[in-house]
Design a protein around this motif. Sequence first.
Motif, PDB file in Angstrom:
ATOM      1  N   ARG A  31       0.831  -1.203   0.000  1.00  6.85           N
ATOM      2  CA  ARG A  31       0.000   0.000   0.000  1.00  6.85           C
ATOM      3  C   ARG A  31       0.868   1.258   0.000  1.00  6.85           C
ATOM      4  N   GLU A  35       2.113   5.388  -2.303  1.00  4.38           N
ATOM      5  CA  GLU A  35       2.111   6.699  -1.659  1.00  4.38           C
ATOM      6  C   GLU A  35       3.434   7.423  -1.940  1.00  4.38           C
ATOM      7  N   GLU A 191      -6.665  -5.423   3.709  1.00  6.47           N
ATOM      8  CA  GLU A 191      -6.517  -4.232   2.879  1.00  6.47           C
ATOM      9  C   GLU A 191      -7.264  -3.046   3.479  1.00  6.47           C
ATOM     10  N   ASP A 192      -8.410  -3.298   4.089  1.00  8.15           N
ATOM     11  CA  ASP A 192      -9.114  -2.221   4.789  1.00  8.15           C
ATOM     12  C   ASP A 192      -8.296  -1.731   5.980  1.00  8.15           C
ATOM     13  N   CYS A 194      -5.072  -1.696   6.235  1.00  6.02           N
ATOM     14  CA  CYS A 194      -3.973  -0.874   5.723  1.00  6.02           C
ATOM     15  C   CYS A 194      -4.471   0.503   5.291  1.00  6.02           C
ATOM     16  N   GLN A 195      -5.677   0.558   4.731  1.00  7.72           N
ATOM     17  CA  GLN A 195      -6.268   1.853   4.398  1.00  7.72           C
ATOM     18  C   GLN A 195      -6.387   2.715   5.649  1.00  7.72           C
ATOM     19  N   TYR A 292     -12.455   6.585   7.265  1.00  7.42           N
ATOM     20  CA  TYR A 292     -12.187   5.192   6.909  1.00  7.42           C
ATOM     21  C   TYR A 292     -13.438   4.554   6.318  1.00  7.42           C
ATOM     22  N   ARG A 295     -14.240  -1.718   2.592  1.00  5.35           N
ATOM     23  CA  ARG A 295     -14.797  -2.131   1.305  1.00  5.35           C
ATOM     24  C   ARG A 295     -14.956  -3.638   1.158  1.00  5.35           C
TER      25      ARG A 295
END
Length: 325
Positions: A31, A35, A191-192, A194-195, A292, A295
Amino acid sequence: MSAANRSGADNQPGVLVTGASGFVGRYLLRRLQTEPVTVSTLQRPRHDLLQPASLTELCQGVDTVYHLAAYAHVNQAQIKTLYATNVDGTINLLSAAVAAGVRRLVYVSSILADPAFDQPRTAYGEAKQRAESLLQAAHQAGDIEVVIVRPVNVYGVGMKGNLMTLLRLLRKGVMPPLPRFTQPFSLIGVEDLCQALVLAAQCSVGDNAPIYALTDGEHYDIKSLEQAMRTALGRSQPAWATPKAVFYLGALTLEIAGRLLPINNSPGLRSYHALARNYAVDDTASQRDLGYNPRSTFYCTLPAIISAMDAGSAGADTSDTDNTQ
């Protein structure tokens, strides 16, 4: 790349990730590659949380530290190591970060740091809570900005822990049907998570270090998950369920074995209570304050998890953060 495994342009903000080789850490690195940051990682044995001098250079030029590294899967004989890594190691990293002028430390704790979700109390949950208190004190003193996140059980391709164990036993056809537990509990996709971690590095903070519980916004129960796993694996649904009393007796037996034998992460009465009690977590504050937006759900991710199992590419998990409850 240097020995610290630093990557990215020199004029970008520096980011340090501990626990980068673990399940969540690997996803976070991917992730962060999207950035505009320069990423470095703690590389053992050169860098060790229990060797303060080894952390000094590691924190130089770093704006944000993501602290994921932790010791989680232990037996009774390893509790001293757990406290040393999770508490003393966090203190050592904090001291190095403050000395280097790091702006923010994002601490990946666990929902088990909250005693309400860690019954009976475990050494892991208590150690996480102690580390949180030390970080909060540093934030209040103005030494460094701290944001603490408490994820629930983490799922995704490459996961380990109780859910993966259940899935593998069902796949082998050796798992009897679970009792009809319908108490809700919470999960979060990797993955959520890490978001949320990236957002935690950017959010505003006040005088007190914020603590955010993280989930995928869904409520699950273990019986529904078991049925979904059987369906996804092409297994039939048994018409009967193991009596709760029998399941409790089995958990009690494993509890005793885990105390007497060197069995890492042995299931026991805590596993039983986690299924029999309401462990639904409210993450309204994290969604509101961090922006946040989860998904994924376990049901949507399950086919990919099974596909990776079939391909033999589920990946090895090293200790980085709690993904078992």
